[in-house]
Design a protein around this motif. Structure first.
Motif, PDB file in Angstrom:
ATOM      1  N   THR A  55       0.803  -1.224   0.000  1.00  0.00           N
ATOM      2  CA  THR A  55       0.000   0.000   0.000  1.00  0.00           C
ATOM      3  C   THR A  55       0.838   1.277   0.000  1.00  0.00           C
ATOM      4  OG1 THR A  55      -0.121  -0.032   2.420  1.00  0.00           O
ATOM      5  CG2 THR A  55      -1.859  -1.175   1.209  1.00  0.00           C
ATOM      6  N   ASP A  56       2.138   1.172   0.200  1.00  0.00           N
ATOM      7  CA  ASP A  56       2.976   2.359   0.228  1.00  0.00           C
ATOM      8  C   ASP A  56       3.292   2.802  -1.199  1.00  0.00           C
ATOM      9  OD1 ASP A  56       4.656   4.424   0.740  1.00  0.00           O
ATOM     10  OD2 ASP A  56       6.281   3.210   1.602  1.00  0.00           O
ATOM     11  N   VAL A  57       2.581   3.816  -1.653  1.00  0.00           N
ATOM     12  CA  VAL A  57       2.789   4.346  -3.004  1.00  0.00           C
ATOM     13  C   VAL A  57       3.296   5.791  -2.934  1.00  0.00           C
ATOM     14  CG1 VAL A  57       1.064   2.852  -4.062  1.00  0.00           C
ATOM     15  CG2 VAL A  57       0.361   5.046  -3.094  1.00  0.00           C
ATOM     16  N   SER A  58       3.928   6.104  -1.811  1.00  0.00           N
ATOM     17  CA  SER A  58       4.390   7.476  -1.603  1.00  0.00           C
ATOM     18  C   SER A  58       5.424   7.896  -2.647  1.00  0.00           C
ATOM     19  CB  SER A  58       4.972   7.618  -0.192  1.00  0.00           C
ATOM     20  OG  SER A  58       6.040   6.688   0.008  1.00  0.00           O
ATOM     21  N   ALA A  59       6.169   6.919  -3.179  1.00  0.00           N
ATOM     22  CA  ALA A  59       7.201   7.257  -4.169  1.00  0.00           C
ATOM     23  C   ALA A  59       6.678   7.221  -5.600  1.00  0.00           C
ATOM     24  CB  ALA A  59       8.373   6.293  -4.032  1.00  0.00           C
ATOM     25  N   VAL A  60       5.398   6.892  -5.773  1.00  0.00           N
ATOM     26  CA  VAL A  60       4.819   6.795  -7.124  1.00  0.00           C
ATOM     27  C   VAL A  60       4.085   8.084  -7.456  1.00  0.00           C
ATOM     28  CG1 VAL A  60       3.230   5.515  -8.602  1.00  0.00           C
ATOM     29  CG2 VAL A  60       4.569   4.304  -6.856  1.00  0.00           C
ATOM     30  N   GLU A  61       4.424   8.654  -8.609  1.00  0.00           N
ATOM     31  CA  GLU A  61       3.753   9.876  -9.031  1.00  0.00           C
ATOM     32  C   GLU A  61       2.321   9.549  -9.434  1.00  0.00           C
ATOM     33  OE1 GLU A  61       4.237  13.538 -12.274  1.00  0.00           O
ATOM     34  OE2 GLU A  61       5.754  11.964 -12.130  1.00  0.00           O
ATOM     35  N   LYS A  62       1.386  10.248  -8.863  1.00  0.00           N
ATOM     36  CA  LYS A  62      -0.027   9.947  -9.091  1.00  0.00           C
ATOM     37  C   LYS A  62      -0.685  11.042  -9.919  1.00  0.00           C
ATOM     38  CE  LYS A  62      -4.301   8.889  -6.562  1.00  0.00           C
ATOM     39  NZ  LYS A  62      -4.919   8.785  -5.223  1.00  0.00           N
ATOM     40  N   TYR A  63      -1.452  10.590 -10.921  1.00  0.00           N
ATOM     41  CA  TYR A  63      -2.210  11.549 -11.741  1.00  0.00           C
ATOM     42  C   TYR A  63      -3.686  11.426 -11.410  1.00  0.00           C
ATOM     43  CZ  TYR A  63      -4.759  13.501 -15.675  1.00  0.00           C
ATOM     44  OH  TYR A  63      -5.647  14.210 -16.440  1.00  0.00           O
ATOM     45  N   GLU A  64      -4.320  12.533 -11.162  1.00  0.00           N
ATOM     46  CA  GLU A  64      -5.752  12.546 -10.910  1.00  0.00           C
ATOM     47  C   GLU A  64      -6.436  13.386 -11.977  1.00  0.00           C
ATOM     48  OE1 GLU A  64      -6.821  13.746  -7.009  1.00  0.00           O
ATOM     49  OE2 GLU A  64      -5.712  12.132  -6.001  1.00  0.00           O
ATOM     50  N   MET A  65      -7.356  12.746 -12.696  1.00  0.00           N
ATOM     51  CA  MET A  65      -8.102  13.451 -13.738  1.00  0.00           C
ATOM     52  C   MET A  65      -9.128  14.376 -13.092  1.00  0.00           C
ATOM     53  SD  MET A  65     -10.407  11.835 -16.831  1.00  0.00           S
ATOM     54  CE  MET A  65      -8.978  10.995 -17.528  1.00  0.00           C
ATOM     55  N   PRO A  66      -9.211  15.607 -13.544  1.00  0.00           N
ATOM     56  CA  PRO A  66     -10.222  16.528 -13.007  1.00  0.00           C
ATOM     57  C   PRO A  66     -11.623  15.938 -13.176  1.00  0.00           C
ATOM     58  CG  PRO A  66      -8.631  17.714 -14.347  1.00  0.00           C
ATOM     59  CD  PRO A  66      -8.354  16.261 -14.551  1.00  0.00           C
ATOM     60  N   PRO A  67     -12.481  16.071 -12.168  1.00  0.00           N
ATOM     61  CA  PRO A  67     -13.829  15.495 -12.236  1.00  0.00           C
ATOM     62  C   PRO A  67     -14.616  15.896 -13.473  1.00  0.00           C
ATOM     63  CG  PRO A  67     -13.357  16.267 -10.015  1.00  0.00           C
ATOM     64  CD  PRO A  67     -12.235  16.741 -10.873  1.00  0.00           C
ATOM     65  N   ASP A  68     -14.521  17.177 -13.866  1.00  0.00           N
ATOM     66  CA  ASP A  68     -15.273  17.649 -15.043  1.00  0.00           C
ATOM     67  C   ASP A  68     -14.821  16.924 -16.305  1.00  0.00           C
ATOM     68  OD1 ASP A  68     -16.634  19.342 -13.408  1.00  0.00           O
ATOM     69  OD2 ASP A  68     -15.492  21.135 -13.949  1.00  0.00           O
ATOM     70  N   GLU A  69     -13.518  16.693 -16.419  1.00  0.00           N
ATOM     71  CA  GLU A  69     -12.992  15.999 -17.597  1.00  0.00           C
ATOM     72  C   GLU A  69     -13.475  14.555 -17.625  1.00  0.00           C
ATOM     73  OE1 GLU A  69      -8.684  14.682 -19.552  1.00  0.00           O
ATOM     74  OE2 GLU A  69      -8.764  16.294 -18.048  1.00  0.00           O
ATOM     75  N   TYR A  70     -13.451  13.909 -16.465  1.00  0.00           N
ATOM     76  CA  TYR A  70     -13.908  12.517 -16.412  1.00  0.00           C
ATOM     77  C   TYR A  70     -15.396  12.410 -16.736  1.00  0.00           C
ATOM     78  CZ  TYR A  70     -14.705   7.787 -14.655  1.00  0.00           C
ATOM     79  OH  TYR A  70     -15.058   6.474 -14.552  1.00  0.00           O
ATOM     80  N   GLU A  71     -16.191  13.370 -16.235  1.00  0.00           N
ATOM     81  CA  GLU A  71     -17.631  13.371 -16.501  1.00  0.00           C
ATOM     82  C   GLU A  71     -17.921  13.507 -17.990  1.00  0.00           C
ATOM     83  OE1 GLU A  71     -20.441  13.263 -14.714  1.00  0.00           O
ATOM     84  OE2 GLU A  71     -19.774  13.308 -12.624  1.00  0.00           O
ATOM     85  N   SER A  72     -17.065  14.234 -18.707  1.00  0.00           N
ATOM     86  CA  SER A  72     -17.324  14.511 -20.123  1.00  0.00           C
ATOM     87  C   SER A  72     -16.845  13.398 -21.055  1.00  0.00           C
ATOM     88  CB  SER A  72     -16.662  15.831 -20.528  1.00  0.00           C
ATOM     89  OG  SER A  72     -15.244  15.733 -20.420  1.00  0.00           O
ATOM     90  N   ARG A  73     -16.060  12.464 -20.560  1.00  0.00           N
ATOM     91  CA  ARG A  73     -15.519  11.406 -21.421  1.00  0.00           C
ATOM     92  C   ARG A  73     -16.615  10.405 -21.789  1.00  0.00           C
ATOM     93  NH1 ARG A  73      -9.737  11.167 -21.351  1.00  0.00           N
ATOM     94  NH2 ARG A  73      -9.908   9.093 -22.277  1.00  0.00           N
ATOM     95  N   THR A  74     -16.492   9.853 -22.987  1.00  0.00           N
ATOM     96  CA  THR A  74     -17.465   8.857 -23.454  1.00  0.00           C
ATOM     97  C   THR A  74     -16.891   7.445 -23.458  1.00  0.00           C
ATOM     98  OG1 THR A  74     -16.795   9.250 -25.753  1.00  0.00           O
ATOM     99  CG2 THR A  74     -18.641  10.562 -24.902  1.00  0.00           C
ATOM    100  N   ASP A  75     -15.629   7.314 -23.017  1.00  0.00           N
ATOM    101  CA  ASP A  75     -14.994   5.999 -22.986  1.00  0.00           C
ATOM    102  C   ASP A  75     -14.727   5.533 -21.554  1.00  0.00           C
ATOM    103  OD1 ASP A  75     -13.100   7.863 -22.350  1.00  0.00           O
ATOM    104  OD2 ASP A  75     -11.521   7.049 -23.637  1.00  0.00           O
TER     105      ASP A  75
END
Length: 246
Positions: free
Chosen positions: A95-115
């Motif tokens: 569970t230790d992912v402190s050294a892993v760079e994490k990307y979070e998609m903005p909620p609005d962008e995720y809501e607009s995706r069709t895939d």
């Protein structure tokens, strides 16, 4: 006829998932199946089963090869906790992912995706997007009604009360079921089971805040959820606390 599989919530430091288990499995078989799920070797697992209204059950036994799960109290969606008995330095940390760079998609962008999964659920009206899906309250009411049916709870059936927790008195209380249904005066949705106790160890006389649901003596009435009720051919307890002889 083999007992039906029981869904349990598997919980460990590195995993949390729902799995179906067979009451016919031995403790050793269960541990072997848990190893790839939790990453904990079978020999280092300490299992604890947590069932609502029951004391925690330690699934450790001397003979794990022969002891079957049906020996213990199983209930759908009870929690099975798996502890790792190895020293901390020997445990893998997934569970230790402190050294892993994490990307979070903005909620609005995720809501607009069709895939996305979200779009697929919306399109097919699944999960919370299903207009006919039962609400959480409806699911709870249905679960209580199912518990009543499975436990054979009926009017005039004899029963005994199960302790809500370890701290409750060990004195066995018995009675007769006199009411099954909603009680608006008591907080909580769904049906309650009204029991006329053999002895005055209850909370009422079948009346709740001025509304009468059944007749019984003073302090002989009590309302419980069905998981606190065990139906059976129980003798009546007399005023001295012993079974009456007929």
């Amino acid at each position: 006829m083999a007992a039906a599989d029981v869904p349990l919530l598997i919980i460990s430091d590195n995993a949390r998932s729902e799995r179906r288990v067979s009451p016919a499995w031995t403790i050793a078989q269960l541990k072997a199946r848990l190893e790839p799920i939790t990453g904990i070797p079978a020999s280092s697992q300490r299992l604890t089963l947590k069932v609502a209204s029951w004391p925690d059950q330690n699934l450790q036994t001397v003979d794990e090869q022969d002891t079957q799960l049906e020996t213990f109290t199983l209930q759908s969606y009870a929690e099975l906790h798996i502890a790792d008995t190895r020293p901390a330095g020997l445990r893998a940390n997934y569970t230790d992912v402190s050294a892993v760079e994490k990307y979070e998609m903005p909620p609005d962008e995720y809501e607009s995706r069709t895939d996305s999964v979200l779009h697929w659920k919306k399109t097919h009206q699944l999960g919370r997007f299903d207009p006919n899906a039962p609400s959480i309250e409806q699911q709870k009411v249905a679960g209580i009604d199912r518990e009543i049916d499975e436990r054979g709870i009926k009017i005039d059936a004899r029963c005994r009360l199960l302790a809500a927790n370890q701290g409750e008195s060990s004195l066995e209380r018995r009675g007769t079921i006199k009411f099954i249904g909603p009680v608006p005066e008591i907080p909580g949705i769904g049906s309650w089971v009204g029991v006329a106790l053999d002895e005055p160890t209850g909370k009422n006389d079948g009346t709740v805040k001025g509304t009468r649901y059944f007749q019984c003596g003073a302090n002989c009435g009590v309302f419980l959820r069905p998981e606190r009720i065990e139906v059976g051919d129980f003798d009546i307890i007399d005023e001295f606390g012993s079974d009456e002889e007929f």
